[in-house]
Design a protein around this motif. Structure first.
Motif, PDB file in Angstrom:
ATOM      1  N   PRO A 198      -5.060 -10.861   7.348  1.00 52.17           N
ATOM      2  CA  PRO A 198      -3.879 -10.954   8.211  1.00 52.17           C
ATOM      3  C   PRO A 198      -4.192 -10.655   9.672  1.00 52.17           C
ATOM      4  O   PRO A 198      -3.553 -11.214  10.561  1.00 52.17           O
ATOM      5  N   GLU A 212       3.805   0.090   2.287  1.00 52.87           N
ATOM      6  CA  GLU A 212       3.717  -0.846   3.408  1.00 52.87           C
ATOM      7  C   GLU A 212       3.453  -2.248   2.879  1.00 52.87           C
ATOM      8  O   GLU A 212       2.508  -2.480   2.124  1.00 52.87           O
ATOM      9  N   ARG A 240      -5.875   4.899  12.268  1.00 54.69           N
ATOM     10  CA  ARG A 240      -6.987   5.389  11.463  1.00 54.69           C
ATOM     11  C   ARG A 240      -8.235   5.700  12.282  1.00 54.69           C
ATOM     12  O   ARG A 240      -9.106   6.438  11.829  1.00 54.69           O
ATOM     13  N   TYR A 300      -7.223   4.265   1.620  1.00 44.48           N
ATOM     14  CA  TYR A 300      -7.918   3.893   0.394  1.00 44.48           C
ATOM     15  C   TYR A 300      -8.102   5.078  -0.546  1.00 44.48           C
ATOM     16  O   TYR A 300      -8.174   4.904  -1.758  1.00 44.48           O
ATOM     17  N   ASN A 331       5.886  -4.800   8.820  1.00 44.36           N
ATOM     18  CA  ASN A 331       5.269  -4.994  10.135  1.00 44.36           C
ATOM     19  C   ASN A 331       5.987  -6.104  10.893  1.00 44.36           C
ATOM     20  O   ASN A 331       6.194  -7.189  10.359  1.00 44.36           O
ATOM     21  N   ASP A 337       3.671   2.191  15.082  1.00 43.47           N
ATOM     22  CA  ASP A 337       2.438   1.973  14.321  1.00 43.47           C
ATOM     23  C   ASP A 337       1.214   2.108  15.233  1.00 43.47           C
ATOM     24  O   ASP A 337       1.311   1.913  16.447  1.00 43.47           O
ATOM     25  N   ASP A 338       0.074   2.417  14.633  1.00 41.87           N
ATOM     26  CA  ASP A 338      -1.213   2.424  15.349  1.00 41.87           C
ATOM     27  C   ASP A 338      -1.159   3.316  16.585  1.00 41.87           C
ATOM     28  O   ASP A 338      -1.743   2.984  17.628  1.00 41.87           O
ATOM     29  N   ALA A 391       0.815  -8.705   4.520  1.00 42.51           N
ATOM     30  CA  ALA A 391       0.757 -10.138   4.224  1.00 42.51           C
ATOM     31  C   ALA A 391      -0.609 -10.512   3.647  1.00 42.51           C
ATOM     32  O   ALA A 391      -1.645 -10.027   4.110  1.00 42.51           O
ATOM     33  N   ARG A 392      -0.584 -11.384   2.658  1.00 46.43           N
ATOM     34  CA  ARG A 392      -1.810 -11.936   2.089  1.00 46.43           C
ATOM     35  C   ARG A 392      -1.689 -13.452   2.036  1.00 46.43           C
ATOM     36  O   ARG A 392      -0.646 -13.981   1.724  1.00 46.43           O
ATOM     37  N   GLN A 425       0.843  -1.203   0.000  1.00 45.23           N
ATOM     38  CA  GLN A 425       0.000   0.000   0.000  1.00 45.23           C
ATOM     39  C   GLN A 425       0.877   1.250   0.000  1.00 45.23           C
ATOM     40  O   GLN A 425       1.734   1.427   0.870  1.00 45.23           O
ATOM     41  N   GLU A 473      -9.589   8.085   3.911  1.00 45.74           N
ATOM     42  CA  GLU A 473     -10.577   7.553   2.974  1.00 45.74           C
ATOM     43  C   GLU A 473     -11.223   8.620   2.098  1.00 45.74           C
ATOM     44  O   GLU A 473     -12.038   8.290   1.243  1.00 45.74           O
TER      45      GLU A 473
HETATM   46  P1  C2E Z   1      -1.790  -2.247  10.013  1.00 44.16           P
HETATM   47  O1  C2E Z   1      -0.332  -2.432  10.166  1.00 44.16           O
HETATM   48  O2  C2E Z   1      -2.433  -1.148  10.775  1.00 44.16           O
HETATM   49  O3  C2E Z   1      -2.052  -2.105   8.439  1.00 44.16           O
HETATM   50  C1  C2E Z   1      -3.013  -1.245   7.895  1.00 44.16           C
HETATM   51  C2  C2E Z   1      -4.311  -1.969   7.626  1.00 44.16           C
HETATM   52  O4  C2E Z   1      -5.317  -1.010   7.293  1.00 44.16           O
HETATM   53  C3  C2E Z   1      -4.226  -2.933   6.449  1.00 44.16           C
HETATM   54  O5  C2E Z   1      -5.115  -4.009   6.702  1.00 44.16           O
HETATM   55  C4  C2E Z   1      -4.783  -2.062   5.307  1.00 44.16           C
HETATM   56  O6  C2E Z   1      -5.296  -2.807   4.228  1.00 44.16           O
HETATM   57  C5  C2E Z   1      -5.876  -1.319   6.026  1.00 44.16           C
HETATM   58  N1  C2E Z   1      -6.198  -0.044   5.388  1.00 44.16           N
HETATM   59  C6  C2E Z   1      -5.426   0.711   4.597  1.00 44.16           C
HETATM   60  N2  C2E Z   1      -6.038   1.843   4.203  1.00 44.16           N
HETATM   61  C7  C2E Z   1      -7.271   1.811   4.775  1.00 44.16           C
HETATM   62  C8  C2E Z   1      -8.394   2.714   4.753  1.00 44.16           C
HETATM   63  O7  C2E Z   1      -8.383   3.781   4.117  1.00 44.16           O
HETATM   64  N3  C2E Z   1      -9.490   2.361   5.475  1.00 44.16           N
HETATM   65  C9  C2E Z   1      -9.534   1.192   6.191  1.00 44.16           C
HETATM   66  N4  C2E Z   1     -10.656   0.909   6.868  1.00 44.16           N
HETATM   67  N5  C2E Z   1      -8.491   0.314   6.239  1.00 44.16           N
HETATM   68  C10 C2E Z   1      -7.366   0.628   5.537  1.00 44.16           C
HETATM   69  P2  C2E Z   1      -4.678  -5.513   6.507  1.00 44.16           P
HETATM   70  O8  C2E Z   1      -3.826  -5.673   5.278  1.00 44.16           O
HETATM   71  O9  C2E Z   1      -5.921  -6.342   6.621  1.00 44.16           O
HETATM   72  O10 C2E Z   1      -3.736  -5.799   7.738  1.00 44.16           O
HETATM   73  C11 C2E Z   1      -4.253  -5.835   9.040  1.00 44.16           C
HETATM   74  C12 C2E Z   1      -3.155  -5.896  10.067  1.00 44.16           C
HETATM   75  O11 C2E Z   1      -2.460  -7.144  10.006  1.00 44.16           O
HETATM   76  C13 C2E Z   1      -2.085  -4.837   9.875  1.00 44.16           C
HETATM   77  O12 C2E Z   1      -2.550  -3.621  10.407  1.00 44.16           O
HETATM   78  C14 C2E Z   1      -0.953  -5.435  10.664  1.00 44.16           C
HETATM   79  O13 C2E Z   1      -1.108  -5.193  12.037  1.00 44.16           O
HETATM   80  C15 C2E Z   1      -1.137  -6.924  10.426  1.00 44.16           C
HETATM   81  N6  C2E Z   1      -0.210  -7.378   9.380  1.00 44.16           N
HETATM   82  C16 C2E Z   1      -0.347  -7.362   8.036  1.00 44.16           C
HETATM   83  N7  C2E Z   1       0.728  -7.907   7.423  1.00 44.16           N
HETATM   84  C17 C2E Z   1       1.587  -8.262   8.415  1.00 44.16           C
HETATM   85  C18 C2E Z   1       2.889  -8.889   8.436  1.00 44.16           C
HETATM   86  O14 C2E Z   1       3.502  -9.199   7.400  1.00 44.16           O
HETATM   87  N8  C2E Z   1       3.458  -9.101   9.663  1.00 44.16           N
HETATM   88  C19 C2E Z   1       2.829  -8.747  10.820  1.00 44.16           C
HETATM   89  N9  C2E Z   1       3.458  -8.984  11.976  1.00 44.16           N
HETATM   90  N10 C2E Z   1       1.622  -8.165  10.836  1.00 44.16           N
HETATM   91  C20 C2E Z   1       0.999  -7.925   9.648  1.00 44.16           C
END
Ligand code: C2E
Ligand code: CA
Ligand code: CA
Ligand code: CA
Length: 273
Positions: free
Chosen positions: A72, A57, A197, A252, A111, A173-174, A60-61, A44, A233
């Protein structure tokens, strides 16, 4: 029945749906670790004030033949409980390195969860793989959550220093969602603060929502941190956050997480004109 180390699951008739799901995910993950191809990375864009790509960023998928696409947020948590996160993280990092090697202009955010960071050979294994592939660590920013900081602040601070010495930059983060006190911000040498967010979503909802984000950005800048606002958004939110001084934007409205080829064609070397 023998179970994996960290998950003592009770096998009874009343086992809950959530536990059954977690078990299915755990079994699926074990298969995914043997089956290259189920795991991939979506990127992203994180965009600067002029609209240029700063970095992307890595998210993972996982598409399992049995479970379909699992988010994820779900499988990372199961991987942690099942003791699979270190191995999973290694596989995902390998995929990210493939893309970094293929696209020299690409910079990424990665991450990293608490268990990964605390694993004794985590940092050396990152450094070794990058060195073997000739990729400078400066192309990677490590994203840590507040949970990492809170669990074991002294060890976490040590790890953050080791990462910096190796040449990585570090993001918190967050920001705002955890239970950390802002006092940590002064003790840890982060480069970047990512405002969660949930705050971004409230920025237009009330004067208070705006004041909170405004305060976070001022505090970050006072500590010499760059600010990313995530989950943007709408154009309206983007404009206001930039007005408040946010350095980088993600969400997004700018773009969704993309396969590497789309990221490259849309953001890294866009067609002229
Ligand atoms: P995160 O690190 O806070 O990543 C951002 C998440 O917000 C991503 O969800 C992304 O798709 C989503 N997002 C981006 N823009 C927007 C938006 O405008 N609106 C909304 N509502 N959401 C948005 P995703 O890909 O489902 O990942 C969820 C969480 O999973 C991530 O939150 C992160 O904590 C974890 N994650 C993902 N990949 C990895 C990884 O490779 N390793 C680790 N340890 N954690 C991961
Ligand atoms: Ca993140
Ligand atoms: Ca985040
Ligand atoms: Ca978040």
């Amino acid at each position: 029945r023998q179970r994996g180390r960290a998950t003592p699951v009770a096998f009874s008739a009343i086992i809950g749906q959530a536990a059954r799901d977690a078990l299915a995910i755990e079994q699926g993950l074990r298969e995914a670790l043997r089956n290259p191809g189920e795991l991939s990375i979506a990127y992203q864009p994180i965009v600067g004030r002029t609209g240029r790509l700063e970095r992307a960023e890595a998210l993972a998928r996982w598409t399992s033949p049995r479970l379909g696409s699992v988010p994820p947020g779900r499988f990372i948590a199961v991987a942690e409980q099942a003791g699979l996160i270190v191995e999973l993280g290694r596989r995902l990092f390998h995929l990210v390195c493939d893309d970094l090697a293929a696209h020299p202009a690409l910079r990424v955010s990665l991450n990293v969860s608490t268990l990964q960071l605390m694993a004794p050979d985590f940092i050396p294994s990152l450094v070794d793989e990058l060195r073997a592939r000739g990729i400078p660590p400066a192309r990677i920013e490590i994203e840590l959550t507040e949970a990492v900081v809170v669990d074991d602040p002294r060890l976490a601070a040590q790890r953050v220093e080791e990462l910096r010495e190796a040449g990585f930059s570090i993001a918190l983060d967050d920001f705002g969602t955890g239970y950390s006190s802002v006092g940590y911000l002064e003790q840890f040498r982060f480069d970047t603060l990512k405002i969660d967010r949930s705050f971004v979503a409230r920025v237009h909802r009330s004067a208070g929502g705006m004041a909170v984000v405004d305060g976070m950005i001022r505090m970050a800048h006072g500590l010499d941190l760059r600010v990313v606002c995530e989950g943007i958004e709408s154009a309206r939110d983007l404009d206001l956050l930039r007005e408040l001084g946010s350095d980088l934007a993600q969400g997004y409205h700018l773009d969704q997480p993309l396969p590497i080829d789309e990221l490259v064609s849309r953001w890294l070397d866009p067609e002229p004109g």
